[in-house]
Design a protein around this motif. Structure first.
Motif, PDB file in Angstrom:
ATOM      1  N   VAL A 174       0.868  -1.259  -0.093  1.00 57.34           N
ATOM      2  CA  VAL A 174      -0.090   0.035  -0.070  1.00 57.34           C
ATOM      3  C   VAL A 174       1.041   1.051  -0.033  1.00 57.34           C
ATOM      4  O   VAL A 174       1.620   1.353   0.801  1.00 57.34           O
ATOM      5  N   THR A 175       0.831   1.967  -0.892  1.00 58.24           N
ATOM      6  CA  THR A 175       1.667   3.143  -1.276  1.00 58.24           C
ATOM      7  C   THR A 175       0.827   4.438  -0.942  1.00 58.24           C
ATOM      8  O   THR A 175      -0.187   4.472  -1.543  1.00 58.24           O
ATOM      9  N   ILE A 176       1.503   5.480  -0.366  1.00 64.39           N
ATOM     10  CA  ILE A 176       0.990   6.792  -0.445  1.00 64.39           C
ATOM     11  C   ILE A 176       1.427   7.760  -1.144  1.00 64.39           C
ATOM     12  O   ILE A 176       2.525   8.015  -1.423  1.00 64.39           O
ATOM     13  N   GLU A 177       0.594   8.515  -1.756  1.00 64.33           N
ATOM     14  CA  GLU A 177       0.991   9.702  -2.790  1.00 64.33           C
ATOM     15  C   GLU A 177       0.228  10.835  -2.181  1.00 64.33           C
ATOM     16  O   GLU A 177      -0.805  11.074  -1.756  1.00 64.33           O
ATOM     17  N   GLY A 178       1.197  12.068  -2.247  1.00 61.56           N
ATOM     18  CA  GLY A 178       0.978  13.193  -2.003  1.00 61.56           C
ATOM     19  C   GLY A 178       0.858  13.659  -0.387  1.00 61.56           C
ATOM     20  O   GLY A 178       1.443  12.693   0.411  1.00 61.56           O
ATOM     21  N   GLY A 179       0.187  14.551   0.184  1.00 60.20           N
ATOM     22  CA  GLY A 179       0.168  15.034   1.492  1.00 60.20           C
ATOM     23  C   GLY A 179       1.412  15.618   1.988  1.00 60.20           C
ATOM     24  O   GLY A 179       2.498  15.745   1.186  1.00 60.20           O
ATOM     25  N   THR A 180       1.469  16.175   3.110  1.00 61.08           N
ATOM     26  CA  THR A 180       2.764  16.852   3.613  1.00 61.08           C
ATOM     27  C   THR A 180       2.681  16.558   5.245  1.00 61.08           C
ATOM     28  O   THR A 180       1.860  16.173   5.796  1.00 61.08           O
ATOM     29  N   GLU A 181       3.802  17.201   5.761  1.00 63.25           N
ATOM     30  CA  GLU A 181       4.143  17.096   7.502  1.00 63.25           C
ATOM     31  C   GLU A 181       4.438  18.510   7.850  1.00 63.25           C
ATOM     32  O   GLU A 181       4.685  19.460   7.145  1.00 63.25           O
ATOM     33  N   THR A 267       6.578  20.035  -0.806  1.00 64.62           N
ATOM     34  CA  THR A 267       6.628  18.689  -1.482  1.00 64.62           C
ATOM     35  C   THR A 267       6.643  18.751  -2.986  1.00 64.62           C
ATOM     36  O   THR A 267       6.284  19.630  -3.601  1.00 64.62           O
ATOM     37  N   ASP A 268       7.211  17.465  -3.455  1.00 65.19           N
ATOM     38  CA  ASP A 268       7.289  17.479  -5.077  1.00 65.19           C
ATOM     39  C   ASP A 268       5.860  17.024  -5.517  1.00 65.19           C
ATOM     40  O   ASP A 268       5.769  17.218  -6.832  1.00 65.19           O
ATOM     41  N   GLN A 269       5.218  16.640  -4.930  1.00 63.51           N
ATOM     42  CA  GLN A 269       3.724  16.139  -5.461  1.00 63.51           C
ATOM     43  C   GLN A 269       2.656  16.476  -4.755  1.00 63.51           C
ATOM     44  O   GLN A 269       2.525  16.542  -3.322  1.00 63.51           O
ATOM     45  N   ILE A 270       1.588  17.084  -5.622  1.00 56.07           N
ATOM     46  CA  ILE A 270       0.423  17.591  -4.808  1.00 56.07           C
ATOM     47  C   ILE A 270      -0.794  17.083  -5.713  1.00 56.07           C
ATOM     48  O   ILE A 270      -0.837  16.811  -6.901  1.00 56.07           O
ATOM     49  N   SER A 271      -1.760  16.467  -4.868  1.00 61.78           N
ATOM     50  CA  SER A 271      -2.781  15.753  -5.394  1.00 61.78           C
ATOM     51  C   SER A 271      -4.213  16.321  -5.255  1.00 61.78           C
ATOM     52  O   SER A 271      -4.503  17.013  -3.922  1.00 61.78           O
ATOM     53  N   TYR A 272      -5.066  16.388  -6.042  1.00 61.02           N
ATOM     54  CA  TYR A 272      -6.239  16.966  -6.080  1.00 61.02           C
ATOM     55  C   TYR A 272      -7.490  16.026  -6.348  1.00 61.02           C
ATOM     56  O   TYR A 272      -7.202  15.432  -7.370  1.00 61.02           O
ATOM     57  N   ILE A 279      -5.216  13.065  -0.736  1.00 60.56           N
ATOM     58  CA  ILE A 279      -4.001  12.107  -0.564  1.00 60.56           C
ATOM     59  C   ILE A 279      -4.507  10.781  -1.440  1.00 60.56           C
ATOM     60  O   ILE A 279      -5.636  10.589  -1.397  1.00 60.56           O
ATOM     61  N   GLY A 280      -3.473  10.186  -2.256  1.00 60.60           N
ATOM     62  CA  GLY A 280      -3.792   9.007  -2.986  1.00 60.60           C
ATOM     63  C   GLY A 280      -3.181   7.712  -2.318  1.00 60.60           C
ATOM     64  O   GLY A 280      -2.253   7.951  -1.709  1.00 60.60           O
ATOM     65  N   GLY A 592       6.109  15.403  -8.678  1.00 58.77           N
ATOM     66  CA  GLY A 592       6.068  13.957  -8.236  1.00 58.77           C
ATOM     67  C   GLY A 592       7.023  12.997  -9.516  1.00 58.77           C
ATOM     68  O   GLY A 592       7.436  13.865 -10.370  1.00 58.77           O
ATOM     69  N   SER A 593       7.216  12.039  -9.016  1.00 62.32           N
ATOM     70  CA  SER A 593       7.773  10.863  -9.963  1.00 62.32           C
ATOM     71  C   SER A 593       6.991  10.291 -10.875  1.00 62.32           C
ATOM     72  O   SER A 593       5.777  10.164 -10.722  1.00 62.32           O
ATOM     73  N   ASN A 594       7.620   9.977 -12.047  1.00 66.58           N
ATOM     74  CA  ASN A 594       6.851   9.148 -13.137  1.00 66.58           C
ATOM     75  C   ASN A 594       7.322   7.815 -13.058  1.00 66.58           C
ATOM     76  O   ASN A 594       8.117   7.484 -12.061  1.00 66.58           O
ATOM     77  N   ASP A 595       7.084   7.017 -14.068  1.00 67.23           N
ATOM     78  CA  ASP A 595       7.225   5.654 -14.044  1.00 67.23           C
ATOM     79  C   ASP A 595       8.677   5.358 -14.233  1.00 67.23           C
ATOM     80  O   ASP A 595       9.487   4.205 -13.914  1.00 67.23           O
ATOM     81  N   PHE A 596       9.609   6.387 -14.712  1.00 67.62           N
ATOM     82  CA  PHE A 596      10.890   5.943 -15.056  1.00 67.62           C
ATOM     83  C   PHE A 596      11.606   6.369 -13.627  1.00 67.62           C
ATOM     84  O   PHE A 596      11.592   7.095 -12.827  1.00 67.62           O
ATOM     85  N   SER A 597      12.630   5.243 -13.187  1.00 65.65           N
ATOM     86  CA  SER A 597      12.863   5.256 -11.914  1.00 65.65           C
ATOM     87  C   SER A 597      14.108   5.981 -11.718  1.00 65.65           C
ATOM     88  O   SER A 597      14.575   6.544 -10.648  1.00 65.65           O
ATOM     89  N   ILE A 598      14.605   6.561 -12.882  1.00 67.23           N
ATOM     90  CA  ILE A 598      15.918   7.461 -12.814  1.00 67.23           C
ATOM     91  C   ILE A 598      15.586   8.889 -13.058  1.00 67.23           C
ATOM     92  O   ILE A 598      15.142   9.416 -13.772  1.00 67.23           O
TER      93      ILE A 598
END
Length: 1018
Positions: A174-181, A267-272, A279-280, A592-598
């Motif tokens: 289970v992975t979490i996308e977005g959010g902040t602290e 954060t580098d990733q923001i979700s709406y 948060i995804g 955020g990041s894409n499917d490319f791991s580098i």
């Protein structure tokens, strides 16, 4: 009638066996995994390797090239491609279909170990990854933050929701996308610190040294030993602000030196979700687990979660939902087809007992097929169930022929049991032969590889299992039921006057055809040629698009665009989406990041939408039509490249794909630009994209090593000091109510707004001296990083596009013509076509070979059955006649010719000869009894007309629901159903006249040869 114990025991025993088989079948269905498609193994693996700080050119030279060269030596490798970016490379190795990927991955690791010494010593060890569709999320959730508070929402997800989802049986991750602290930012003004004789690093060290709790030895007092612990942790921001800092000007309170603000971490990733911060959550299933079962358990867990009313949790994507809808649609079509087939039986037989006997063979055969599927390791998916749906009409064919033979003998006054035995024996050979000809067409698929074969092999197995089961049912159960359920008093089967009229007309036409055979033969050839003229008007495709009620939007702004700018663009898109009917919800991720791991550079200029549409029944437009509506609405948004995609099953490449290869990147870019401009003029082309990246704007800092060395500084120390000042570093953290809050120290962003500010940045030398960055470096604006793509050791740029309202084949032909006529290629550069067009051509070639082999096998089976090469040759004339119906069906339905159509032809080839087998077999029996050939042909045609029409109509009507395409997920089976329905319809009608005429002509030729031989012997 006197009933003996034996005659009673046999039906009871057989009834117990049937009941047992039905129970086992039901258990098999319950325990068979359910999925959307069969288990697929893609022959693709990848190597990822990082090399911090290296440019794309360096990565290409030092990493990608040696690894590519070594990967090319591995057996069964089809192609090697790579993507080199700043900081690392991804090398993709494609193998031939059927390769053992476990062994291939092991071989790749061995080859990497062999060239480890050729790679840079400071580069980490390369990793080998395998592509597996099962590694994709099966469920994606979106959680709207209450009042936009992403901090509390993320805590809720991490502390309450994720642990519960992790505990679900079958969930792998289970992975979490977005959010902040929450974070405490300490902004430093370098000038103020300089006045007090401090540096950022010294301040960070003081904060870390003050916020500690350490053991400090122990003492003894009155015989007791006491450990000593020094407590110095911060309890609050107030305590942090009041911290005393020693400086050259004396002790100064921290908040008098710096600005301290509690805020949220960047954060580098923001979700709406539907325009509101969210948060995804992405959920992956364990390998081998049932997708539907795991997804159902996740849904049940979510329903049992006790969340506050303010928390809104939405399902963005649930693979099981489409699977269930698709399988439900296929099952409904199967049931409708069964009822239509049963209706045909009743119309012909006009007897409920007879209809029940034949109709009962459907559930028995289907349940038996489920047992075979379970023990052969197949899954229940839209293709295996689609195969059963295709076979529903064919399942009763054998039973119809057996029952009709029994009836014919009973009408002559024969006893029921004797008629059942003799009637089954009389046509048993023909039934076995006709079943074998249908099953044997699937044998060549075993030798075919590729995506199409992986998809349709399970379908072939399910049809074969059903037909094999129907053969056993027809030879054993139908005679048994006939001898016990049919009434002896019934003298004949009720036949309608309409059928008798049709029968008389058929006999009249058959006699006329025998009298004037040349007219029929020439007329049939002319009809065949006319149908062939329709080929240019029928397009081609690989696999039909599937409406999964899902649309993706990819948004890309100019390189270097900030996330705030991207967010403003998404607001415009949101307003457009709100005005479009049929959209249920939309989820967007910015950055955020894409499917490319580098990863190299920031993705703040990119956004990705996941749009869930309303169910097909609740909207009047398909997903492709909704996507085109979205596309038109977003045309007015400037400075953003927006692509909209729908009907993407993830099984195939881009519809249109052009690979431009050559040595120089700039030349490749110019050629790709020309190609994009030209193919954009082709009708039906949409979403033209290129994998070439120009790179992001950046600041290039070149260290003067000689000057830096005089201060005792290295390039690495300079880089670390700059990173510490610009992005900040966590100095320490303090606990608040069990939650850890980081304290980050960085230079005040307002003091670093230009290159001049960066030149004035103070860097501490090992001696403690403060040096301005501009004194030891040269700072200038640059462009980068970019990426370098290579395929088979040549640099490459790939241009892709989707299509709308046109077939793939004609679009690709137009694209080829446009590129050939309008784009000039320098020496050493070439353009090749890949994507779905390449997959389609490969599948056509391989399945075409399988079709040719199937025809040979059919002939061999019939030759063995008839013990002759002569009569099978006559029967084979029924195969080309199906082309008339196939082309007509594809033309009137507007269906392009694709892999599904080709598989339909493969199945049809085995079906269409069945009627001719039954007809020719009976003609031979009548001839053996001494009847003249012409009379035998007419007598056999009249006798076999009813079973031929019944078997053809049950197959045709059984496929009508699939041909219409009722419900979700029937798009793949629809072309097969169209081909079989129209091909069998025309093939049957023409075969009833054409095959007897061909039989007579060859029989006369055979007799003439005998006469000549006799004359020669005399």
């Amino acid at each position: 009638m006197k009933i003996t114990k034996l005659s009673v025991f046999r039906p009871i025993a057989m009834g117990m066996v049937i009941l047992f088989m039905l129970i086992i079948g039901a258990v098999s269905v319950r325990n068979t995994p359910v999925d959307l498609f069969p288990d697929l193994t893609f022959p693709v693996a990848a190597v990822t390797v990082t090399y911090e700080g290296a440019s794309p050119e360096e990565v290409e030279k030092l990493l990608a090239t040696p690894i590519e060269n070594m990967m090319g030596t591995i057996p069964n490798v089809e192609s090697v491609s790579s993507v080199s970016r700043t900081g690392g490379a991804l090398i993709i190795v494609s193998y031939t279909w059927g390769t053992d990927m476990d062994f291939a991955s092991l071989k790749m690791r061995e080859q990497l170990d062999a060239i480890r010494d050729q790679l840079p010593s400071d580069a980490p060890k390369p990793r080998v990854l395998r592509f597996n569709p099962n590694d994709l999320p099966i469920v994606r959730l979106g959680i709207q933050a209450p009042d936009g508070d992403l901090v509390s929402a993320k805590k809720l997800v991490e502390n309450e929701i994720k642990p519960q989802l992790d505990s679900v049986e079958g969930v792998a991750a289970v992975t979490i996308e977005g959010g902040t602290e929450k974070v405490v930012n300490i902004s430093v003004n370098p000038t103020i610190l300089k006045d007090h004789g401090l540096t950022i690093d010294q301040l960070r060290q003081i904060l870390a040294g003050e916020n500690i709790t350490l053991p400090s030895g122990k003492i003894k007092d009155k015989g007791l030993e006491f450990p000593i612990r020094v407590f110095g942790e911060f309890d609050s921001i107030t305590e942090l602000k009041q911290l005393s800092i020693p400086t050259q000007k004396g002790v100064v309170q921290l908040d008098n030196l710096v600005d301290i603000v509690e805020t949220t971490a960047s954060t580098d990733q923001i979700s709406y979700l539907n325009g509101k911060p969210s948060i995804g959550i992405s959920i992956l299933k364990q390998s081998g687990e049932n997708t539907v079962s795991v997804a159902n358990k996740i849904e049940n867990k979510i329903e049992r979660m006790e969340l506050s009313e303010e928390v809104q949790l939405e399902t963005i994507f649930n693979q099981a939902k489409f699977i269930k809808q698709s399988i439900r649609a296929v099952l409904i079509n199967m049931i409708l087809g069964s009822f239509l087939a049963a209706g045909v039986l009743y119309l012909f037989l006009r007897n409920m007992r007879s209809t029940f006997i034949i109709g009962f063979s459907i559930p028995i055969s289907v349940m038996t097929a489920f047992i075979f599927m379970y023990f052969s390791g197949q899954t229940l998916n839209i293709l295996t169930l689609g195969g059963l749906a295709l076979g529903v009409g064919m399942i009763v064919d054998n039973s119809i022929v057996i029952l009709e033979s029994i009836y014919r003998l009973k009408e002559k006054g024969m006893a029921l049991k004797e008629a059942a035995i003799k009637g089954t024996t009389e046509v048993g050979g023909a039934v076995i032969a006709s079943t074998l000809t249908t099953v044997v067409v699937f044998l060549p698929i075993i030798f075919v590889d590729g995506l199409a074969a992986q998809l349709f092999k399970p379908l072939a197995l399910s049809v074969s299992f059903a037909l094999a089961s129907s053969l056993v049912t027809a030879l054993i159960i139908v005679p048994l039921l006939s001898s016990n359920l049919l009434t002896k008093e019934q003298k004949k089967v009720a036949v309608t006057s309409r059928f008798l009229t049709f029968q008389r007309r058929y006999v009249y036409l058959l006699r006329k055809a025998i009298r004037y055979p040349k007219r029929l033969i020439v007329g049939t050839i002319i009809l065949l040629l006319i149908s062939l003229s329709a080929i240019p008007f029928i397009g081609t495709e690989f696999l039909p698009a599937q409406d999964q009620s899902y649309v993706n939007i990819n948004v890309e702004l100019p390189p270097g665009s900030a996330s705030e700018t991207t967010f403003k663009t998404t607001e415009q898109i949101n307003r457009a989406l709100d005005s479009i009917a049929g959209i249920d919800l939309y989820y967007v991720t910015i950055g955020g990041s894409n499917d490319f791991s580098i990863q190299a550079g920031s993705n703040n200029n990119k956004a990705m939408y996941s749009i869930l549409l309303q169910p097909i029944s609740d909207r009047d437009k398909s997903d492709t039509q909704v996507a085109e509506q979205i596309r038109n609405k977003l045309k007015g948004i400037e400075e953003a490249e927006i692509s909209v995609q729908a009907s993407d099953s993830g099984l195939s490449d881009s519809p249109v794909s052009l690979e431009i290869s050559g040595p120089d990147l700039r030349t490749l870019e110019a050629i790709s630009t020309d190609i994009r401009n030209e193919i954009s003029k082709v009708d039906g082309i949409r979403e033209i994209e290129s994998n070439y990246e120009t790179g992001n704007p950046l600041i290039e800092i070149e260290v003067n090593r000689k000057i830096a060395a005089s201060y005792g500084l290295t390039s690495a120390q300079v880089a670390q000091s700059i990173e510490s000042a610009t992005t900040g570093k966590v100095a320490t953290a303090f606990n608040r109510s069990g939650n850890q809050v980081d304290v980050r120290v960085q230079v005040d962003p307002s003091t670093l707004e230009s290159v001049k500010d960066l030149e004035d940045l103070q860097i501490e030398a090992p001696s403690g001296e403060l040096i301005e960055l501009g004194k030891i470096t040269e700072i200038k604006r640059g462009n980068g990083p970019s990426q370098i793509n290579r395929t088979d050791r040549l640099r490459e740029i790939r241009v892709t596009a989707s299509i709308l309202d046109r077939d793939l084949g004609n679009v690709v032909n137009d694209v080829k013509e446009s590129v050939k006529n309008n784009v000039s290629l320098p020496p050493g550069y070439e353009v090749s076509f890949g994507g779905q067009n390449q997959q389609m051509n490969d599948a056509f070639f391989k399945l075409g070979g399988a079709l040719a082999l199937a025809i040979v096998l059919i002939y061999m089976v019939m030759a063995g059955q008839f013990e002759s090469f002569f009569y099978p040759f006559i029967i084979m004339f029924s195969i080309p006649l199906t082309v008339i119906g196939i082309l007509f069906g594809l033309l009137v339905t507007g269906q392009p010719f694709g892999v599904g159509s080709l598989v339909g032809i493969l199945i049809l080839t085995g079906i269409v000869v069945n009627n001719a087998i039954v007809l020719v077999d009976y003609i031979n029996q009548l001839k053996q009894s001494g009847m003249h050939t012409s009379i035998a042909i007419v007598r056999a045609g009249k006798a076999r007309l009813r079973p031929i029409l019944m078997t053809a109509l049950t197959t045709i009507l059984g496929l009508i629901p699939l041909m219409i395409g009722i419900g979700e997920g029937t798009e793949i089976q629809q072309p097969m159903a169209i081909v079989i329905v129209f091909g069998l319809t025309f093939g049957t009608l023409i075969s009833l006249l054409f095959i007897p005429v061909i039989y007579l002509q060859f029989d006369r030729l055979k007799e003439r040869r005998k006469e000549r031989k006799k004359q020669v012997d005399l």
